[in-house]
Design a protein around this motif. Structure first.
Motif, short mmCIF file in Angstrom:
data_model
loop_
_atom_site.label_atom_id
_atom_site.label_comp_id
_atom_site.label_asym_id
_atom_site.label_seq_id
_atom_site.Cartn_x
_atom_site.Cartn_y
_atom_site.Cartn_z
N GLN A 278 -38.11 -157.22 -39.54
CA GLN A 278 -36.97 -157.22 -40.46
C GLN A 278 -35.89 -158.22 -40.03
O GLN A 278 -35.29 -158.89 -40.86
CB GLN A 278 -36.37 -155.81 -40.54
CG GLN A 278 -37.28 -154.79 -41.21
CD GLN A 278 -36.84 -153.36 -40.96
OE1 GLN A 278 -35.89 -153.12 -40.21
NE2 GLN A 278 -37.52 -152.40 -41.58
N GLN A 283 -33.90 -158.85 -43.19
CA GLN A 283 -33.92 -157.61 -43.96
C GLN A 283 -33.24 -156.46 -43.21
O GLN A 283 -33.50 -155.29 -43.49
CB GLN A 283 -35.37 -157.20 -44.25
CG GLN A 283 -36.17 -158.22 -45.05
CD GLN A 283 -37.57 -157.70 -45.35
OE1 GLN A 283 -37.76 -156.75 -46.12
NE2 GLN A 283 -38.57 -158.32 -44.72
N TYR A 308 -32.94 -158.57 -49.09
CA TYR A 308 -32.71 -159.77 -48.29
C TYR A 308 -31.22 -160.05 -48.16
O TYR A 308 -30.49 -160.00 -49.15
CB TYR A 308 -33.40 -160.97 -48.94
CG TYR A 308 -32.96 -162.31 -48.39
CD1 TYR A 308 -33.51 -162.81 -47.20
CD2 TYR A 308 -31.99 -163.06 -49.05
CE1 TYR A 308 -33.10 -164.04 -46.69
CE2 TYR A 308 -31.58 -164.30 -48.55
CZ TYR A 308 -32.13 -164.77 -47.36
OH TYR A 308 -31.71 -165.98 -46.86
N ILE A 418 -40.36 -161.62 -47.77
CA ILE A 418 -39.42 -161.14 -48.79
C ILE A 418 -38.86 -162.33 -49.56
O ILE A 418 -38.72 -163.43 -49.02
CB ILE A 418 -38.27 -160.33 -48.15
CG1 ILE A 418 -37.46 -159.61 -49.24
CG2 ILE A 418 -37.39 -161.22 -47.28
CD1 ILE A 418 -36.52 -158.56 -48.70
#
Length: 499
Positions: A278, A283, A308, A418
């Motif tokens: 992440q 993220q 995001y 993402i």
């Protein structure tokens, strides 16, 4: 220069050419000698920095000049101090290397296992002079030949020949603008960008390094100019973490609270959800920096892994977790895992005694006013990396050629994690551009006061481009450079950014 010396040297040049000893511009020897040339002239001669001559010249130096005769090191330094540099506040001389004139030939000792012992540098340069309150004027042009030898492992200038001086300004204008150094220098001045560094990767190798402009008023940017590259720090930090993953010493999906929890979010249960994956794909739910919040404290803007949001705080979070687990600073980890193996000797998260401040590109605003240089002593995982075009180029080439990561980790790094902005995605540490014919580009930028930098690598075609500038408006140069050096793929990248 006497006729006998001239013909001996001419014979040597012809002999080397016939022996095909000339090295390519992407060769390490070429880069090394050009970096020494930059220190000798761009820093030493152009700014009257005598220490550069003292360090680079052999104690056995012989300098042959076709007008001023022969000098040894002691006489040369005395004449330089008492001549050109006698009144450096009111008079300044500047040497300019003619673009594409340099030839470098490797010298080997076959009786000692083909050991490299020296290099011959041949080129054309011209000199300009300026007095206080008057415009710069042309002085003379000349050919030069330098014999560099390895003395106790260090390159030293042993013989220097300066000959065929003429009072005619020379210029090479046969190449297109982006392949003509003088045209780029003019382009920089027109755009009010003090210094530009460009690295060109082709066929999986760093083929060219070019640096233009000035690192400070009156000081030409040397080949090995040191730039602050702002957020281009993040890919280095990402590779440190992913290298540890490849070595089986770190789990990118294990929550990092096991090693670090920020006091500001200790009571928020979401802190136990944050993973390295992440963090590297932005993220975490953190803002870019905590000082952007009204209370200046770190907090979540959304649940980790659900959206995001570009965040430097996330990378700093990762730094503290890594340092706590391995009991080493990020600088130490990067040195062991990245810098030393790739011989990135000019790259550092922090200022230290090894940083050559005479080669540092001071940052400027849009009005060409310099910013104060901040010298950090603690690594920042997201910002303020010090590096050169050549060093960062080595790093990108190693990534592209699969030298740093296991294949499975590389695939995860280049897989869209993402969606980010403008139809792009973030992988792990790099933003991903989807191009035509199943090609893609990995990219990252750096933007801070007095810094605009951008890099691209295209793993499928083994191409890449590095652009470093020391200006708030350096980004104005991106489009033309990207289109020129990356062709149709560059046009697609620009099209994506201008949607």
């Amino acid at each position: 220069m006497t006729r006998s010396i001239y013909f001996v040297f001419l014979f040597l040049c012809v002999f080397l050419q016939k022996g095909q000893a000339q090295v390519e511009k992407n060769n390490e020897l070429y880069k090394t000698i050009m970096s020494k040339d930059s220190l000798l002239f761009n820093v030493g001669f152009n700014t009257c920095d005598i220490s550069q001559f003292e360090n680079l010249m052999s104690e056995n130096l012989e300098f042959f000049h076709d007008i001023d005769g022969v000098s040894d090191k002691k006489k040369f330094l005395k004449d330089f101090k008492g001549g050109l540099c006698r009144d450096s506040k009111n008079y300044q001389a500047r040497r300019e290397l003619l673009p594409e004139s340099t030839e470098i030939y490797a010298l080997y000792d076959k009786s000692n296992g083909e050991k490299l012992y020296g290099a011959l540098q041949i080129g054309i340069h011209q000199f300009f002079e300026k007095q206080t309150g008057q415009p710069e004027k042309f002085g003379s042009s000349a050919r030069f030949s330098h014999l560099w030898l390895l003395e106790k492992g260090k390159w030293k200038l042993v013989k220097s020949y300066s000959y065929e001086h003429v009072n005619k300004q020379l210029e090479l204008v046969t190449a297109p603008v982006f392949d003509n150094d003088m045209a780029i220098e003019k382009w920089l001045k027109e755009n009010k960008v003090p210094a530009l560094g460009v690295g060109i990767i082709e066929n999986g190798k760093l083929q060219q390094v070019k640096v233009f402009g000035e690192i400070k008023p009156g000081v030409s940017a040397p080949y090995n100019t040191i730039f602050n590259v702002a957020s281009l720090t993040k890919p280095i930090t990402a590779m440190v973490a992913l290298k540890l993953v490849s070595l089986g010493k770190w789990d990118m999906d294990k929550p990092v609270y096991n090693y670090w929890t920020d006091p500001d979010i200790a009571k928020d249960p979401r802190n136990k959800k944050i993973t390295t994956r992440q963090i590297l794909s932005h993220q975490t739910g953190f803002p870019n920096w905590r000082w952007m919040n009204a209370d200046k404290k770190l907090s979540f803007q959304f649940d980790p892994g659900t959206a995001y949001e570009y965040s430097g705080e996330g990378f700093e979070y990762l730094r503290k977790a890594l340092e706590n687990k391995f009991h080493k600073s990020l600088q130490q980890l990067a040195s062991e895992l990245i810098f030393q193996p790739l011989k990135m000797n000019e790259t550092s998260y922090v200022w230290n005694k090894n940083i050559d401040v005479s080669r540092y590109a001071i940052g400027y605003d849009k009005d060409l006013k310099p910013y104060e240089v901040e010298k950090n002593n603690t690594p920042n995982a997201a910002d303020n990396l010090l590096t050169t075009i050549e060093d960062y180029g080595k790093f990108l080439v190693a990534i592209m050629n699969g030298e740093l990561l296991q294949e499975s980790v590389f695939k995860e790094m280049t897989r869209p994690q993402i969606a980010s902005v403008r139809g792009k995605h973030f992988g792990l540490g790099f933003e991903i551009y989807t191009l035509e014919n199943e090609k893609y580009a990995l990219s990252h930028g750096g933007s801070d006061v007095g810094v605009r930098a951008m890099v691209f690598i295209l793993p499928k075609t083994k191409q890449g481009l590095l652009i470093f500038t020391n200006s708030d408006i350096g980004g104005n140069l991106y489009e033309a450079l990207i289109k020129h050096y990356l062709g149709k793929d560059g046009e697609k990248i620009v099209d994506i950014e201008t949607k």
